[in-house]
Design a protein around this motif. Structure first.
Motif, PDB file in Angstrom:
ATOM      1  N   ASP A   1       1.047  -1.106  -0.089  1.00 26.20           N
ATOM      2  CA  ASP A   1      -0.116  -0.071   0.068  1.00 26.20           C
ATOM      3  C   ASP A   1       0.964   1.284  -0.096  1.00 26.20           C
ATOM      4  O   ASP A   1       1.647   1.601   0.964  1.00 26.20           O
ATOM      5  CB  ASP A   1      -0.986   0.106   1.233  1.00 26.20           C
ATOM      6  CG  ASP A   1      -1.814   1.008   1.285  1.00 26.20           C
ATOM      7  OD1 ASP A   1      -1.754   2.386   0.624  1.00 26.20           O
ATOM      8  OD2 ASP A   1      -2.916   0.920   1.750  1.00 26.20           O
ATOM      9  N   ILE A   2       0.853   1.972  -1.179  1.00 26.65           N
ATOM     10  CA  ILE A   2       1.924   3.238  -1.184  1.00 26.65           C
ATOM     11  C   ILE A   2       1.318   4.197  -0.253  1.00 26.65           C
ATOM     12  O   ILE A   2       2.333   4.976  -0.024  1.00 26.65           O
ATOM     13  CB  ILE A   2       1.700   3.613  -2.727  1.00 26.65           C
ATOM     14  CG1 ILE A   2       3.054   4.463  -2.911  1.00 26.65           C
ATOM     15  CG2 ILE A   2       0.466   4.137  -2.991  1.00 26.65           C
ATOM     16  CD1 ILE A   2       3.334   4.795  -4.224  1.00 26.65           C
ATOM     17  N   LYS A   3       0.185   4.355   0.105  1.00 32.00           N
ATOM     18  CA  LYS A   3      -0.102   5.424   1.123  1.00 32.00           C
ATOM     19  C   LYS A   3       0.362   5.225   2.623  1.00 32.00           C
ATOM     20  O   LYS A   3       0.502   5.880   3.254  1.00 32.00           O
ATOM     21  CB  LYS A   3      -1.737   5.450   1.120  1.00 32.00           C
ATOM     22  CG  LYS A   3      -2.583   5.757  -0.216  1.00 32.00           C
ATOM     23  CD  LYS A   3      -4.241   5.948  -0.038  1.00 32.00           C
ATOM     24  CE  LYS A   3      -4.760   6.066  -1.280  1.00 32.00           C
ATOM     25  NZ  LYS A   3      -6.190   6.216  -0.931  1.00 32.00           N
ATOM     26  N   GLU A   4       0.294   3.838   2.968  1.00 31.46           N
ATOM     27  CA  GLU A   4       0.836   3.423   4.176  1.00 31.46           C
ATOM     28  C   GLU A   4       2.288   3.079   4.162  1.00 31.46           C
ATOM     29  O   GLU A   4       2.807   3.033   5.430  1.00 31.46           O
ATOM     30  CB  GLU A   4      -0.151   2.248   4.864  1.00 31.46           C
ATOM     31  CG  GLU A   4      -1.341   2.548   4.793  1.00 31.46           C
ATOM     32  CD  GLU A   4      -2.323   1.422   5.449  1.00 31.46           C
ATOM     33  OE1 GLU A   4      -1.961   0.978   6.365  1.00 31.46           O
ATOM     34  OE2 GLU A   4      -3.072   1.063   4.968  1.00 31.46           O
TER      35      GLU A   4
ATOM     36  N   PHE B   1      -8.086  -0.285  -4.075  1.00 29.86           N
ATOM     37  CA  PHE B   1      -9.074  -1.357  -3.160  1.00 29.86           C
ATOM     38  C   PHE B   1      -9.424  -0.842  -2.207  1.00 29.86           C
ATOM     39  O   PHE B   1      -8.693  -0.612  -1.137  1.00 29.86           O
ATOM     40  CB  PHE B   1      -8.297  -2.645  -3.393  1.00 29.86           C
ATOM     41  CG  PHE B   1      -9.282  -3.603  -2.572  1.00 29.86           C
ATOM     42  CD1 PHE B   1     -10.189  -4.332  -3.144  1.00 29.86           C
ATOM     43  CD2 PHE B   1      -8.695  -4.172  -1.208  1.00 29.86           C
ATOM     44  CE1 PHE B   1     -11.126  -5.225  -2.482  1.00 29.86           C
ATOM     45  CE2 PHE B   1      -9.622  -5.082  -0.664  1.00 29.86           C
ATOM     46  CZ  PHE B   1     -10.398  -5.709  -1.317  1.00 29.86           C
ATOM     47  N   LYS B   2     -10.744  -0.601  -1.900  1.00 30.56           N
ATOM     48  CA  LYS B   2     -11.278  -0.192  -0.816  1.00 30.56           C
ATOM     49  C   LYS B   2     -10.455   1.093  -0.184  1.00 30.56           C
ATOM     50  O   LYS B   2     -10.273   2.175  -1.225  1.00 30.56           O
ATOM     51  CB  LYS B   2     -11.187  -0.884   0.409  1.00 30.56           C
ATOM     52  CG  LYS B   2     -12.253  -2.280   0.121  1.00 30.56           C
ATOM     53  CD  LYS B   2     -12.444  -3.069   1.472  1.00 30.56           C
ATOM     54  CE  LYS B   2     -13.213  -4.103   1.130  1.00 30.56           C
ATOM     55  NZ  LYS B   2     -13.266  -5.202   2.495  1.00 30.56           N
ATOM     56  N   GLU B   3      -9.905   1.430   0.735  1.00 36.12           N
ATOM     57  CA  GLU B   3      -9.246   2.694   1.211  1.00 36.12           C
ATOM     58  C   GLU B   3      -7.638   2.367   0.666  1.00 36.12           C
ATOM     59  O   GLU B   3      -6.870   3.339   0.993  1.00 36.12           O
ATOM     60  CB  GLU B   3      -9.275   2.630   2.692  1.00 36.12           C
ATOM     61  CG  GLU B   3      -8.360   1.747   3.485  1.00 36.12           C
ATOM     62  CD  GLU B   3      -9.200   0.471   3.878  1.00 36.12           C
ATOM     63  OE1 GLU B   3      -8.791  -0.322   4.758  1.00 36.12           O
ATOM     64  OE2 GLU B   3     -10.146   0.226   3.203  1.00 36.12           O
ATOM     65  N   HIS B   4      -7.339   1.233   0.159  1.00 32.25           N
ATOM     66  CA  HIS B   4      -5.971   0.950  -0.511  1.00 32.25           C
ATOM     67  C   HIS B   4      -5.761   1.430  -1.551  1.00 32.25           C
ATOM     68  O   HIS B   4      -6.290   1.772  -2.594  1.00 32.25           O
ATOM     69  CB  HIS B   4      -5.611  -0.573  -0.086  1.00 32.25           C
ATOM     70  CG  HIS B   4      -6.035  -1.023   1.193  1.00 32.25           C
ATOM     71  ND1 HIS B   4      -5.045  -0.631   2.323  1.00 32.25           N
ATOM     72  CD2 HIS B   4      -6.781  -1.635   1.604  1.00 32.25           C
ATOM     73  CE1 HIS B   4      -5.676  -1.144   3.612  1.00 32.25           C
ATOM     74  NE2 HIS B   4      -6.842  -2.099   3.016  1.00 32.25           N
TER      75      HIS B   4
END
Length: 243
Positions: free
Chosen positions: A129-132, A177-180
């Motif tokens: 997950d690039i955001k996390e 995908f969803k919040e990811h």
């Protein structure tokens, strides 16, 4: 004794994994657990769903353009725009939708929709997950001993899981995908030996590829792929030493 197989990423080189599976079968070596990252995820999920090594080879060849085919010029143009205007989207990147649709179709032929419905053997598919800046694992079986069960995702279609693990930076858009927002799992776990072990494997066969050499004839895509290979393989080596 349960034997696990961990298949690395490597773009079009991943087709060699089909040959590995064929060789193992010819030598009566039964694989009980399988995992794969990026192009290795394509092979791992197909095998876990019951497709033969020869058929996997045929499928991989058919969709090879969706795996690595890309025109670099629009990307370079988009990057130039991005450097001067952060609100301008980078153009020319593949969405990965064709690959996702193809694998959902192949899964449906086996009566499968989500990854948790694969029953032949445990399968693990890493993505990041690039955001996390965090690794997640798509799987049909959450390890009993896992203390971080939120990292394991079972409610995802096979096509989406493969697409997420194979979304190579600078070639594919992040897979939402969803919040990811997922990118290629090779950034943090190019050879998922540890995750295969967590599924109960007593011995793990790891298959990895030497990164392509860079010379004066290499283009920007060769350099990007080489950089990701080095990073992912280095992290994998450190994990092997810890075990």
């Amino acid at each position: 004794m349960k034997i696990g197989l961990a298949l690395s990423g490597g773009g079009i080189r991943g087709i060699a994994h089909a040959g590995v599976l064929k060789a193992l079968e010819e030598n009566n070596i039964k694989i009980d657990i399988i995992g794969g990252t990026s192009s290795g995820a394509l092979i791992a999920t197909l095998y876990a769903m019951g497709y033969s090594p020869y058929y996997i080879y045929t499928i991989f060849k058919r969709y090879s353009n969706d795996i690595v085919g890309i025109n670099a010029k629009p990307i370079i143009s988009g990057i130039n725009s991005f450097m001067f205007n952060k609100k301008t989207p980078i153009t020319g990147l593949k969405t990965g939708e064709n690959l996702e649709e193809a694998f959902d179709m192949l899964a449906s032929r086996k009566g499968i929709k989500t990854i948790k419905e694969i029953f032949k053997m445990p399968v693990v598919v890493p993505s990041v997950d690039i955001k996390e800046s965090k690794e997640y694992i798509f799987t049909n079986k959450i390890p009993v001993q896992a203390t971080d069960k939120d990292r394991y995702i079972t409610e995802i279609t096979v096509g989406k899981a493969v697409r997420a693990s194979s979304s190579f930076p600078a070639i594919f858009c992040p897979c939402e995908f969803k919040e990811h927002s997922f990118l290629d799992g090779g950034a943090l776990d190019n050879v998922p030996v540890e995750e295969v072990k967590k599924q109960g494997a007593d011995k793990v066969i790891a298959v990895n590829f030497k990164a392509d050499d860079i010379d004066e004839s290499s283009n920007i895509m060769d350099v990007v792929m080489r950089a990701i290979d080095i990073m992912g393989n280095k992290i994998s080596e450190e994990r092997f030493r810890e075990k």
